[in-house]
Write a protein that holds these residues in place. Structure first.
Motif, short mmCIF file in Angstrom:
data_model
loop_
_atom_site.label_atom_id
_atom_site.label_comp_id
_atom_site.label_asym_id
_atom_site.label_seq_id
_atom_site.Cartn_x
_atom_site.Cartn_y
_atom_site.Cartn_z
N PRO A 1 -0.21 -4.93 20.86
CA PRO A 1 0.70 -3.51 20.89
C PRO A 1 0.13 -2.37 21.51
N ASP A 2 0.67 -1.17 21.69
CA ASP A 2 0.31 0.11 22.32
C ASP A 2 -0.66 0.51 21.19
N ALA A 3 -1.78 1.30 21.88
CA ALA A 3 -2.89 2.23 20.90
C ALA A 3 -3.44 1.32 19.93
N THR A 4 -3.94 0.32 20.30
CA THR A 4 -4.67 -0.83 19.31
C THR A 4 -6.36 -0.56 19.53
N PHE A 5 -6.74 -0.16 20.75
CA PHE A 5 -8.38 0.04 20.50
C PHE A 5 -8.89 1.08 20.67
N ARG B 1 -6.12 3.49 22.31
CA ARG B 1 -5.66 4.83 21.33
C ARG B 1 -6.14 6.31 22.12
N PRO B 2 -5.43 7.43 21.76
CA PRO B 2 -5.72 8.66 22.34
C PRO B 2 -7.13 9.11 21.86
N GLY B 3 -8.00 9.53 22.90
CA GLY B 3 -9.06 9.68 22.76
C GLY B 3 -10.01 8.25 22.92
N GLY B 4 -9.56 7.00 23.19
CA GLY B 4 -10.32 6.00 23.34
C GLY B 4 -10.97 5.96 24.79
N VAL B 5 -12.07 5.18 24.67
CA VAL B 5 -13.02 4.96 25.96
C VAL B 5 -12.73 3.95 26.71
N ALA B 6 -12.80 3.87 27.76
CA ALA B 6 -12.76 2.83 28.92
C ALA B 6 -13.91 2.65 29.78
N ASP C 1 -27.00 -1.28 37.79
CA ASP C 1 -27.44 -2.48 38.33
C ASP C 1 -26.76 -3.73 37.34
N ALA C 2 -25.54 -4.25 37.63
CA ALA C 2 -25.08 -5.17 36.63
C ALA C 2 -24.48 -6.35 37.12
N PHE C 3 -25.33 -7.13 37.38
CA PHE C 3 -25.00 -8.74 38.06
C PHE C 3 -23.96 -8.83 39.28
N GLY C 4 -24.59 -7.89 40.05
CA GLY C 4 -23.69 -7.92 41.30
C GLY C 4 -22.92 -6.44 41.46
N LEU C 5 -22.59 -5.87 40.51
CA LEU C 5 -21.92 -4.69 40.28
C LEU C 5 -22.62 -3.42 40.36
N ASP C 6 -22.24 -2.34 41.00
CA ASP C 6 -23.03 -1.26 41.22
C ASP C 6 -22.71 0.14 40.90
N THR C 7 -21.50 0.05 40.29
CA THR C 7 -21.05 1.37 39.72
C THR C 7 -20.41 1.24 38.37
N GLN C 8 -20.54 2.30 37.50
CA GLN C 8 -20.08 2.39 36.21
C GLN C 8 -19.02 3.47 36.21
N VAL C 9 -17.99 3.36 35.58
CA VAL C 9 -16.99 4.29 35.61
C VAL C 9 -16.70 4.50 34.18
N ILE C 10 -16.86 5.68 33.54
CA ILE C 10 -16.46 5.97 32.14
C ILE C 10 -15.29 6.71 32.16
N LEU C 11 -14.16 6.25 31.33
CA LEU C 11 -12.86 7.04 31.14
C LEU C 11 -12.28 7.42 29.69
N ARG C 12 -11.76 8.61 29.56
CA ARG C 12 -11.45 8.89 28.22
C ARG C 12 -9.80 9.00 28.07
N LYS C 13 -9.10 8.46 27.29
CA LYS C 13 -7.76 8.29 27.27
C LYS C 13 -7.27 9.97 26.80
N LYS C 14 -6.42 10.75 27.47
CA LYS C 14 -5.79 11.66 27.14
C LYS C 14 -5.19 11.80 25.69
N SER C 15 -5.39 12.58 24.76
CA SER C 15 -4.77 12.68 23.92
C SER C 15 -3.42 13.23 23.78
#
Length: 332
Positions: free
Chosen positions: A243-247, A273-278, A318-332
């Protein structure tokens, strides 16, 4: 005076009922003698008739049962029937499983790909994929006649016995350690806590989930087309089964496998969830393997898919062939 000689037929011992039978003194006993079935013809005519019951017939060994009697047949049949008796629980289980599968196939197919396709068909209609951004190049989608074809293609990698053996043995420890290092750094920044409810998208056998639990995030779970209990449940990142806003936290390193990148991003934003991080690990300017469905030409193509999130940071990794890390935060 000389003693009179005994007459013939007269016993010299005590008077006996049978006068003509002479016994040695050692043979005399107080126990009664066994009864005779016929009177002695020499017995005294005045003696009362014998009234004892007829003697029992002489004892003989018990007769052996006949070879064709029922008990021996039952005894001989028991060893032959023992394998059948032992197999009865197993046969019963097979019957139950057959009945369950028969009932299940009436509404859905049993393959993981078909099950996921049925789930998607109830939520949305997926059209032919098109580039959601000029910074994302889609692979040739004409090779897929249907979404099931796309899923079967992905399952060829997920179910590859050689790859699964490598993931579970040689790659397991080093990947768990690498992911644990990444998650520990996020904990130090306050982007992840032990109380977070975390989801790993496209987790295969669950190295990411094991790493999260190792650093103290106990409420962590992964999803993939093929479940790997207890770390990974069945699920498709195009239609997460939550469901929505679970994690509070979501991690993924399979963005290049998304046939519909916009839907992949939309599902992460929906279940956060609002304020959650991806946190996403991606390859930029690099072509993925033959199972990739898209190529990310610029990180802006990815950021544009998350309008409901703020960008926390974009950095090299440097993550097993992946070169970029993107950190996002969901808006409240």
């Amino acid at each position: 005076m000389p003693l009179p000689r005994p007459k013939i037929g007269e016993a010299t011992g005590p008077t006996h009922r049978y006068p003509n039978q002479i016994h040695h003194p050692a043979q005399l006993t107080t126990e009664p003698r066994p009864a005779r079935t016929t009177p002695n013809r020499h017995a005294d005519a005045a003696a009362p008739p014998l009234t004892t019951a007829p003697a029992a017939p002489p004892s003989s060994p018990p007769a052996m049962p006949a070879t064709d009697s029922k008990p021996p047949r039952a005894a001989s049949a028991l060893p032959a029937a023992r394998p059948l008796l032992l197999a009865l629980p197993f046969l019963s289980l097979l019957l139950v499983l057959y009945a369950y599968s028969s009932a299940s196939t009436s509404t859905s197919t049993t393959s993981p790909a078909s099950a996921v396709s049925a789930l998607l068909s109830t939520t949305t209609t997926l059209l032919t994929p098109s580039p959601p951004s000029p910074h994302i190049r889609m692979r040739d989608a004409s090779r897929y006649r249907s979404y099931d074809d796309y899923l079967r293609h992905q399952l060829n990698k997920t179910l590859n016995p050689r790859l699964r053996r490598v993931w579970a043995t040689r790659d397991w420890a080093r990947k768990v350690d690498a992911f644990a290092s990444t998650f520990s750094a996020l904990q130090r920044e306050g982007l992840l806590s032990n109380a977070s409810r975390a989801l790993c998208v496209g987790a295969r056998l669950g190295q990411e989930v094991a790493a999260l639990r190792a650093v103290g995030v106990r409420d962590a779970l992964g999803i993939d087309l093929v479940p790997a209990p207890p770390l990974v449940a069945r699920g498709d990142f195009h239609a997460q089964p939550f469901p929505d806003a679970t994690f509070d936290f979501e991690f993924s390193n399979v963005f290049d496998h998304a046939l519909y990148p916009d839907r992949f991003a939309s599902e992460i934003q929906r279940t956060l969830r609002p304020g959650g991080v991806a946190v996403l690990h991606v390859a930029v300017h690099r072509r993925g393997d033959k199972y990739s469905a898209n190529d990310l030409l610029d990180v802006r193509g990815l950021l544009g898919l998350f309008p409901r999130c703020d960008v926390v940071r974009v950095s090299k990794v440097d993550a097993f062939g992946l070169d970029t890390q993107v950190i996002l935060r969901k808006k409240s």
